[in-house]
Design a protein around this motif. Structure first.
Motif, PDB file in Angstrom:
ATOM      1  N   LEU A 233       0.840  -1.192   0.000  1.00  0.00           N
ATOM      2  CA  LEU A 233       0.000   0.000   0.000  1.00  0.00           C
ATOM      3  C   LEU A 233       0.880   1.248   0.000  1.00  0.00           C
ATOM      4  O   LEU A 233       1.988   1.231   0.534  1.00  0.00           O
ATOM      5  CB  LEU A 233      -0.915  -0.001   1.225  1.00  0.00           C
ATOM      6  N   PRO A 234       0.401   2.341  -0.581  1.00  0.00           N
ATOM      7  CA  PRO A 234       1.241   3.545  -0.725  1.00  0.00           C
ATOM      8  C   PRO A 234       1.790   4.057   0.605  1.00  0.00           C
ATOM      9  O   PRO A 234       1.031   4.340   1.534  1.00  0.00           O
ATOM     10  CB  PRO A 234       0.273   4.572  -1.341  1.00  0.00           C
ATOM     11  N   GLY A 235       3.115   4.161   0.665  1.00  0.00           N
ATOM     12  CA  GLY A 235       3.772   4.757   1.811  1.00  0.00           C
ATOM     13  C   GLY A 235       3.930   3.869   3.029  1.00  0.00           C
ATOM     14  O   GLY A 235       4.624   4.248   3.986  1.00  0.00           O
ATOM     15  N   VAL A 236       3.305   2.703   3.029  1.00  0.00           N
ATOM     16  CA  VAL A 236       3.264   1.895   4.244  1.00  0.00           C
ATOM     17  C   VAL A 236       4.630   1.295   4.588  1.00  0.00           C
ATOM     18  O   VAL A 236       5.068   1.329   5.742  1.00  0.00           O
ATOM     19  CB  VAL A 236       2.186   0.797   4.124  1.00  0.00           C
ATOM     20  N   ARG A 237       5.300   0.737   3.608  1.00  0.00           N
ATOM     21  CA  ARG A 237       6.582   0.087   3.885  1.00  0.00           C
ATOM     22  C   ARG A 237       7.588   1.078   4.481  1.00  0.00           C
ATOM     23  O   ARG A 237       8.244   0.793   5.484  1.00  0.00           O
ATOM     24  CB  ARG A 237       7.144  -0.538   2.608  1.00  0.00           C
ATOM     25  N   ASP A 238       7.716   2.238   3.862  1.00  0.00           N
ATOM     26  CA  ASP A 238       8.676   3.230   4.350  1.00  0.00           C
ATOM     27  C   ASP A 238       8.286   3.727   5.737  1.00  0.00           C
ATOM     28  O   ASP A 238       9.163   3.945   6.597  1.00  0.00           O
ATOM     29  CB  ASP A 238       8.765   4.410   3.383  1.00  0.00           C
ATOM     30  N   ALA A 239       6.998   3.912   5.970  1.00  0.00           N
ATOM     31  CA  ALA A 239       6.546   4.394   7.274  1.00  0.00           C
ATOM     32  C   ALA A 239       6.842   3.365   8.362  1.00  0.00           C
ATOM     33  O   ALA A 239       7.244   3.717   9.480  1.00  0.00           O
ATOM     34  CB  ALA A 239       5.056   4.714   7.229  1.00  0.00           C
ATOM     35  N   ALA A 240       6.649   2.086   8.039  1.00  0.00           N
ATOM     36  CA  ALA A 240       6.930   1.029   9.010  1.00  0.00           C
ATOM     37  C   ALA A 240       8.419   0.972   9.337  1.00  0.00           C
ATOM     38  O   ALA A 240       8.808   0.780  10.498  1.00  0.00           O
ATOM     39  CB  ALA A 240       6.447  -0.322   8.479  1.00  0.00           C
ATOM     40  N   GLU A 241       9.256   1.150   8.346  1.00  0.00           N
ATOM     41  CA  GLU A 241      10.703   1.135   8.583  1.00  0.00           C
ATOM     42  C   GLU A 241      11.125   2.323   9.444  1.00  0.00           C
ATOM     43  O   GLU A 241      11.984   2.193  10.325  1.00  0.00           O
ATOM     44  CB  GLU A 241      11.439   1.153   7.248  1.00  0.00           C
ATOM     45  N   ALA A 242      10.511   3.478   9.212  1.00  0.00           N
ATOM     46  CA  ALA A 242      10.842   4.657  10.011  1.00  0.00           C
ATOM     47  C   ALA A 242      10.417   4.460  11.467  1.00  0.00           C
ATOM     48  O   ALA A 242      11.131   4.857  12.394  1.00  0.00           O
ATOM     49  CB  ALA A 242      10.166   5.895   9.426  1.00  0.00           C
ATOM     50  N   ALA A 243       9.257   3.835  11.657  1.00  0.00           N
ATOM     51  CA  ALA A 243       8.794   3.571  13.021  1.00  0.00           C
ATOM     52  C   ALA A 243       9.736   2.615  13.730  1.00  0.00           C
ATOM     53  O   ALA A 243      10.106   2.829  14.896  1.00  0.00           O
ATOM     54  CB  ALA A 243       7.372   3.003  12.985  1.00  0.00           C
ATOM     55  N   ARG A 244      10.143   1.564  13.053  1.00  0.00           N
ATOM     56  CA  ARG A 244      11.071   0.605  13.651  1.00  0.00           C
ATOM     57  C   ARG A 244      12.404   1.272  13.985  1.00  0.00           C
ATOM     58  O   ARG A 244      12.972   1.046  15.068  1.00  0.00           O
ATOM     59  CB  ARG A 244      11.282  -0.560  12.688  1.00  0.00           C
ATOM     60  N   SER A 245      12.884   2.121  13.128  1.00  0.00           N
ATOM     61  CA  SER A 245      14.148   2.817  13.385  1.00  0.00           C
ATOM     62  C   SER A 245      14.035   3.707  14.624  1.00  0.00           C
ATOM     63  O   SER A 245      14.961   3.780  15.429  1.00  0.00           O
ATOM     64  CB  SER A 245      14.554   3.655  12.170  1.00  0.00           C
ATOM     65  N   GLY A 246      12.888   4.372  14.766  1.00  0.00           N
ATOM     66  CA  GLY A 246      12.682   5.222  15.927  1.00  0.00           C
ATOM     67  C   GLY A 246      12.691   4.424  17.215  1.00  0.00           C
ATOM     68  O   GLY A 246      13.304   4.833  18.218  1.00  0.00           O
ATOM     69  N   ILE A 247      12.022   3.288  17.223  1.00  0.00           N
ATOM     70  CA  ILE A 247      12.009   2.430  18.410  1.00  0.00           C
ATOM     71  C   ILE A 247      13.402   1.879  18.686  1.00  0.00           C
ATOM     72  O   ILE A 247      13.839   1.791  19.845  1.00  0.00           O
ATOM     73  CB  ILE A 247      11.001   1.284  18.247  1.00  0.00           C
ATOM     74  N   ASP A 248      14.117   1.494  17.646  1.00  0.00           N
ATOM     75  CA  ASP A 248      15.475   0.975  17.840  1.00  0.00           C
ATOM     76  C   ASP A 248      16.387   2.009  18.488  1.00  0.00           C
ATOM     77  O   ASP A 248      17.222   1.681  19.337  1.00  0.00           O
ATOM     78  CB  ASP A 248      16.063   0.525  16.497  1.00  0.00           C
ATOM     79  N   ARG A 249      16.245   3.268  18.087  1.00  0.00           N
ATOM     80  CA  ARG A 249      17.042   4.331  18.715  1.00  0.00           C
ATOM     81  C   ARG A 249      16.715   4.442  20.200  1.00  0.00           C
ATOM     82  O   ARG A 249      17.604   4.623  21.037  1.00  0.00           O
ATOM     83  CB  ARG A 249      16.806   5.668  18.009  1.00  0.00           C
ATOM     84  N   LEU A 250      15.444   4.334  20.515  1.00  0.00           N
ATOM     85  CA  LEU A 250      15.038   4.396  21.918  1.00  0.00           C
ATOM     86  C   LEU A 250      15.609   3.221  22.713  1.00  0.00           C
ATOM     87  O   LEU A 250      16.158   3.401  23.803  1.00  0.00           O
ATOM     88  CB  LEU A 250      13.502   4.401  22.007  1.00  0.00           C
TER      89      LEU A 250
END
Length: 266
Positions: free
Chosen positions: A32-49
């Motif tokens: 779906l449009p934009g979903v893959r990139d958004a999911a990767e960004a969310a995972r990266s944010g959690i990983d930083r935390l």
């Protein structure tokens, strides 16, 4: 107040690998449009935390503050916005806020059961969330309209998938909020179920992010609009909702980092 996890629990992958060779029914979500990139960004944010130095031995302090801020934000999304200082002082007796607090306190004990018996957990979440706003006889009892769709949702919760946990959580959250199975406190229940999914599926196993704050930062109007789009069932609406959930998760990770830094400063 905290959302405790099993001591020493290792972080599993953020997506559960499929147990069989059959196709993953959730896999099309990634197209779906934009979903893959958004999911990767969310995972990266959690990983930083999770990489923050405080997580080695003081994550419970972050989880405790996360639970408090998450409860406040969840109530705000349902129209009851109270100062954090008042909530911390125990001077807020609004039933929506109190229900949200009870849910936050109770989440840790439900993580393991959620993956095995989601219906049982949903009932418990509603009892906690709606104890002061619903008739006792209605607590924990979904309406007849909810049966078939809840059964489908339970298959998602108990099943395996290669799809990132943030997307599974978004589906859980969206389904419950759109379905409103109980008729009272459904928003608090839906957000809690989404958070249980991110904890149990290993995205945020220490429960130190605050996705509810992320949704609140993005705005109540945007939250309702994206939910309405999801409820419409069209691919664009589903995509917009999932991207919204990912963005809220990313912002919630940023809130977790702010909490950790504040604790370090004393």
């Amino acid at each position: 107040m905290s959302i405790p996890v099993r001591p020493g629990a290792a972080r599993p992958g953020a997506a559960r690998p499929a147990a069989s060779a059959g196709p993953d029914p959730l896999a099309p979500l990634l197209d779906l449009p934009g979903v893959r990139d958004a999911a990767e960004a969310a995972r990266s944010g959690i990983d930083r935390l999770l990489a923050h130095r405080l997580m080695r031995n003081r994550s419970a302090e972050v989880s405790s503050e996360s639970a408090l801020r998450g409860a406040r934000a969840s109530a705000a999304l349902d129209g009851v916005d109270v100062p954090l200082a008042d909530l911390r002082a125990g001077s807020v007796d609004d039933p929506v806020v109190q229900g949200s607090l009870r849910v936050s306190v109770g989440l840790g004990a439900m993580v393991d059961t959620w993956a095995r018996a989601p219906g049982q957990v949903l009932a418990r979440l509603h009892v906690l969330a709606a104890a002061d706003v619903a008739d006792r006889a209605d607590l924990g009892r979904p309406g007849p309209h909810a049966g078939p769709r809840l059964n489908g949702l339970f298959q998602v919760v108990t099943g395996t998938s290669t799809v990132p946990a943030v997307l599974v959580a978004g589906l859980v959250h969206g389904e419950l909020a759109a379905l409103a199975p109980f008729g009272t406190a459904d928003g608090v229940v839906a957000r809690a179920a989404g958070r249980l999914t991110t904890i149990g599926r290993g995205l945020d196993p220490k429960a130190v992010s605050v996705p509810e704050v992320g949704f609140a930062e993005l705005g109540v109007d945007a939250y309702r609009e994206r939910l309405a789009g999801y409820a419409s069932g069209g691919p664009d609406g589903v995509a917009a909702w999932l991207v919204h959930c990912c963005r809220a998760t990313e912002l919630g990770a940023r809130e977790g980092l702010a909490i950790a830094e504040a604790i370090l400063r004393g």
